[in-house]
Design an enzyme around this catalytic site. Sequence first.
Site, PDB file in Angstrom:
ATOM      1  N   ARG A   8     -12.471   6.685   0.062  1.00  0.00           N
ATOM      2  CA  ARG A   8     -11.447   5.647   0.150  1.00  0.00           C
ATOM      3  C   ARG A   8     -11.929   4.323  -0.451  1.00  0.00           C
ATOM      4  O   ARG A   8     -13.139   4.047  -0.457  1.00  0.00           O
ATOM      5  CB  ARG A   8     -11.046   5.409   1.613  1.00  0.00           C
ATOM      6  CG  ARG A   8     -10.449   6.622   2.292  1.00  0.00           C
ATOM      7  CD  ARG A   8     -10.017   6.298   3.712  1.00  0.00           C
ATOM      8  NE  ARG A   8      -8.840   5.453   3.754  1.00  0.00           N
ATOM      9  CZ  ARG A   8      -7.588   5.905   3.625  1.00  0.00           C
ATOM     10  NH1 ARG A   8      -7.381   7.198   3.441  1.00  0.00           N
ATOM     11  NH2 ARG A   8      -6.549   5.094   3.658  1.00  0.00           N
ATOM     12  N   CYS A  20       0.786  -1.211   0.000  1.00  0.00           N
ATOM     13  CA  CYS A  20       0.000   0.000   0.000  1.00  0.00           C
ATOM     14  C   CYS A  20       0.837   1.289   0.000  1.00  0.00           C
ATOM     15  O   CYS A  20       1.436   1.621  -1.008  1.00  0.00           O
ATOM     16  CB  CYS A  20      -0.967  -0.037   1.171  1.00  0.00           C
ATOM     17  SG  CYS A  20      -2.400   1.005   0.923  1.00  0.00           S
ATOM     18  N   HIS A  51      -3.663  -5.531   2.876  1.00  0.00           N
ATOM     19  CA  HIS A  51      -3.234  -5.561   4.287  1.00  0.00           C
ATOM     20  C   HIS A  51      -3.867  -6.782   4.945  1.00  0.00           C
ATOM     21  O   HIS A  51      -4.512  -7.595   4.308  1.00  0.00           O
ATOM     22  CB  HIS A  51      -3.770  -4.323   5.008  1.00  0.00           C
ATOM     23  CG  HIS A  51      -3.171  -3.033   4.585  1.00  0.00           C
ATOM     24  ND1 HIS A  51      -1.922  -2.638   4.979  1.00  0.00           N
ATOM     25  CD2 HIS A  51      -3.669  -2.015   3.823  1.00  0.00           C
ATOM     26  CE1 HIS A  51      -1.679  -1.433   4.481  1.00  0.00           C
ATOM     27  NE2 HIS A  51      -2.721  -1.042   3.778  1.00  0.00           N
TER      28      HIS A  51
END
Length: 293
Positions: A156, A111, A244
Amino acid sequence: MTKTNSSPKPLAEGFRGSKLRLAHIYSAHLNIYGDRGNVISLVRRAEAHGLTLEVEDINIGEPEKSFKNYDILFIGGGQDKQQELVATDLLKRRNELSDCLEAGLAMLAICGGYQLLGHYYINSHGEKTPGLAIIDVVTESAPEKSSAIGIKQLDRLIGNVVAELVVELSDENSFKGKLNTLVGFENHSGRTGSLPQHSTKSTISSQITSRNKPLAKIIRGHGNNGEDGYEGANYKNLFCSYLHGSLLPKNPHLADEILIRALKYRYGELPGVFTHVDSEFEMAAHKKALALH
Ligand code: GLN
């Protein structure tokens, strides 16, 4: 995690007890959503394969710890502020890192760390952080919006992800042809696309070059930009992902791939088979994640 009582037959005798060295770079600033779990996963899987993986942290202002002393580098994700702090130090070490990657060093970038390996990162305030331009991607965040009552809103890309690996696993990888999905969790405002035509007005170009081949194709979730259907990037033995959670504990095939690439980087060809080790817990976690919506 990896059950070791089934005494997996580690690598050919020649490798027994062999050492690999991993550096977790900028661990003090880029390490969110359990990213350190990737390092723990690599240590455990190395052990199961009869290898010793030594781990060291390298942080801002430690140029004496040369990247050339390691076989694997790991960089995690982080908030915009953390990325800006790291970028200044990382830019000074750009050529050192590029030389290692050209030579075949194995690296995993997650990321925010992934975004810094591209040409630039523009955050939701329109502020630009220059990247290392090691991979041919750029990242721009959707501009911050205000709700009707003036509350700041960030658009997001968040949620569980399932993707299909595009990167080819090594012949020595016992999961080759058996496990081809990648699972994890994403939470990023940045949209990553190829250089330079992309823009956030949904004209993301996915011009694939040797320096930005995708890691995987999205089956469920957003991935790089929510538009071109790709997740992550791959260049030589550099693997970049938005996932993640952390990524490797649920994706043992990618963990083994990184170890295999690192062994070849350090020792040359593998004399023997990289034996399959029992991955009961990893596979159970992978299957669970596949079922998540
Ligand atoms: N700050 C970056 C973004 O929002 C990276 C976030 C992360 O590492 N999860 O896109």
